[in-house]
Design a protein around this motif. Structure first.
Motif, PDB file in Angstrom:
ATOM      1  N   GLU A  74       0.901  -1.300   0.176  1.00 54.09           N
ATOM      2  CA  GLU A  74       0.043  -0.078  -0.119  1.00 54.09           C
ATOM      3  C   GLU A  74       0.945   1.233  -0.060  1.00 54.09           C
ATOM      4  O   GLU A  74       2.055   1.279   0.215  1.00 54.09           O
ATOM      5  CB  GLU A  74      -0.939  -0.046   1.349  1.00 54.09           C
ATOM      6  CG  GLU A  74      -0.213   0.118   2.539  1.00 54.09           C
ATOM      7  CD  GLU A  74      -1.055   0.549   3.682  1.00 54.09           C
ATOM      8  OE1 GLU A  74      -2.145   0.272   3.781  1.00 54.09           O
ATOM      9  OE2 GLU A  74      -0.411   1.240   4.505  1.00 54.09           O
ATOM     10  N   HIS A  76       0.720   5.771   0.915  1.00 53.52           N
ATOM     11  CA  HIS A  76      -0.143   6.999   1.298  1.00 53.52           C
ATOM     12  C   HIS A  76       0.302   8.215   0.434  1.00 53.52           C
ATOM     13  O   HIS A  76       1.399   8.545   0.664  1.00 53.52           O
ATOM     14  CB  HIS A  76      -0.022   7.149   2.910  1.00 53.52           C
ATOM     15  CG  HIS A  76       0.033   5.890   3.708  1.00 53.52           C
ATOM     16  ND1 HIS A  76      -1.462   5.275   3.511  1.00 53.52           N
ATOM     17  CD2 HIS A  76       0.600   5.088   4.407  1.00 53.52           C
ATOM     18  CE1 HIS A  76      -1.510   4.165   4.416  1.00 53.52           C
ATOM     19  NE2 HIS A  76      -0.113   4.185   4.860  1.00 53.52           N
ATOM     20  N   GLN A  81       4.331   8.251   6.871  1.00 55.73           N
ATOM     21  CA  GLN A  81       3.773   7.440   7.929  1.00 55.73           C
ATOM     22  C   GLN A  81       5.025   6.697   8.735  1.00 55.73           C
ATOM     23  O   GLN A  81       5.843   6.047   8.057  1.00 55.73           O
ATOM     24  CB  GLN A  81       2.894   6.247   7.246  1.00 55.73           C
ATOM     25  CG  GLN A  81       2.167   5.310   8.507  1.00 55.73           C
ATOM     26  CD  GLN A  81       1.229   4.487   8.087  1.00 55.73           C
ATOM     27  OE1 GLN A  81       1.506   3.437   7.128  1.00 55.73           O
ATOM     28  NE2 GLN A  81      -0.069   4.350   8.549  1.00 55.73           N
TER      29      GLN A  81
HETATM   30  N1  LIG Z   1      -4.197   1.790   7.586  1.00 56.45           N
HETATM   31  C1  LIG Z   1      -3.363   1.853   8.429  1.00 56.45           C
HETATM   32  O1  LIG Z   1      -3.724   3.122   8.991  1.00 56.45           O
HETATM   33  N2  LIG Z   1      -1.965   1.478   8.546  1.00 56.45           N
HETATM   34  C2  LIG Z   1      -1.360   1.049   7.395  1.00 56.45           C
HETATM   35  O2  LIG Z   1      -1.302   2.169   6.667  1.00 56.45           O
HETATM   36  C3  LIG Z   1       0.084   0.476   7.763  1.00 56.45           C
HETATM   37  O3  LIG Z   1       1.043   0.852   7.171  1.00 56.45           O
HETATM   38  O4  LIG Z   1       0.156  -0.372   8.849  1.00 56.45           O
END
Ligand SMILES: NC(=O)N[C@@H](O)C(=O)O
Ligand code: NI
Length: 178
Positions: A74, A76, A81
């Motif tokens: 994934e 962002h 993050q």
């Molecule tokens: N969804 C969330 O907040 N967490 C993920 O982005 C993650 O990287 O764990």
């Protein structure tokens, strides 16, 4: 299936993806009449887009088992993050550089040593939080605000630890944390 053996995390190897948050590899200066070392500005907090603001959260994660099978990574796009372990938890980090697609040979897998946190730069593809051994508690700094801030990219990845390493702490590690 992309098979990866997780390598020990280092700031240099992680540089294309963000920063490693670790006092042992960071400079500091003294504050508070010399009683405090300030390890200053260790990672770049990015909060982009409408109504963007920085969030401080705590994730309590159940441990993963190995080999770690990932069906996607994934990203962002509107913010960074950061994950900082609160009790020396080790975790698996799988990353790929920002972009609209993921080239399998650009994917990297790391394992932390319990004293390291990571900050994923905005847009860096990564596996969701994957703590080893036991329930983990992580301080998380990331972006809140309007609009989508989480894209998934389907890619089948299997992650193992280097030969001989298990997902349980070794005798010496247990002594270190006891
Ligand atoms: N969804 C969330 O907040 N967490 C993920 O982005 C993650 O990287 O764990
Ligand atoms: Ni994430």
């Amino acid at each position: 299936m992309l098979e990866l053996e997780a390598q020990p995390l280092t700031p240099e190897a992680f540089a294309p993806f963000g920063e490693v948050i670790d006092t042992r590899t960071s400079d500091y200066f003294h504050i508070n009449a010399g009683r405090t070392r300030r390890y200053h500005d260790l990672a770049r907090v990015e909060t982009l887009g409408e109504q963007a603001r920085a969030l401080i959260s705590i994730f309590v994660s159940q441990p993963v088992t190995l080999p770690l099978e990932l069906p996607f990574l994934e990203r962002h796009p509107q913010g960074s993050q950061a994950f900082v372990p609160m009790h020396e938890e080790r975790f698996i980090v799988v990353v790929a550089p920002p972009g609209e697609t993921i080239a399998p040979d650009s994917v990297r897998a790391f394992v932390t040593d319990g004293r390291q946190g990571v900050n994923y730069a905005a847009g860096t593809w990564h596996a969701i939080q994957s703590v080893l051994e036991r329930e983990g508690e992580f301080l998380v700094v990331d972006r809140g605000g309007e609009g989508n801030n989480c894209d998934e990219y389907p890619i089948d990845i299997r992650v193992t630890l280097p030969q001989g390493e298990t997902d349980m702490p070794t005798e010496s590690e247990q002594e270190k944390t006891s």
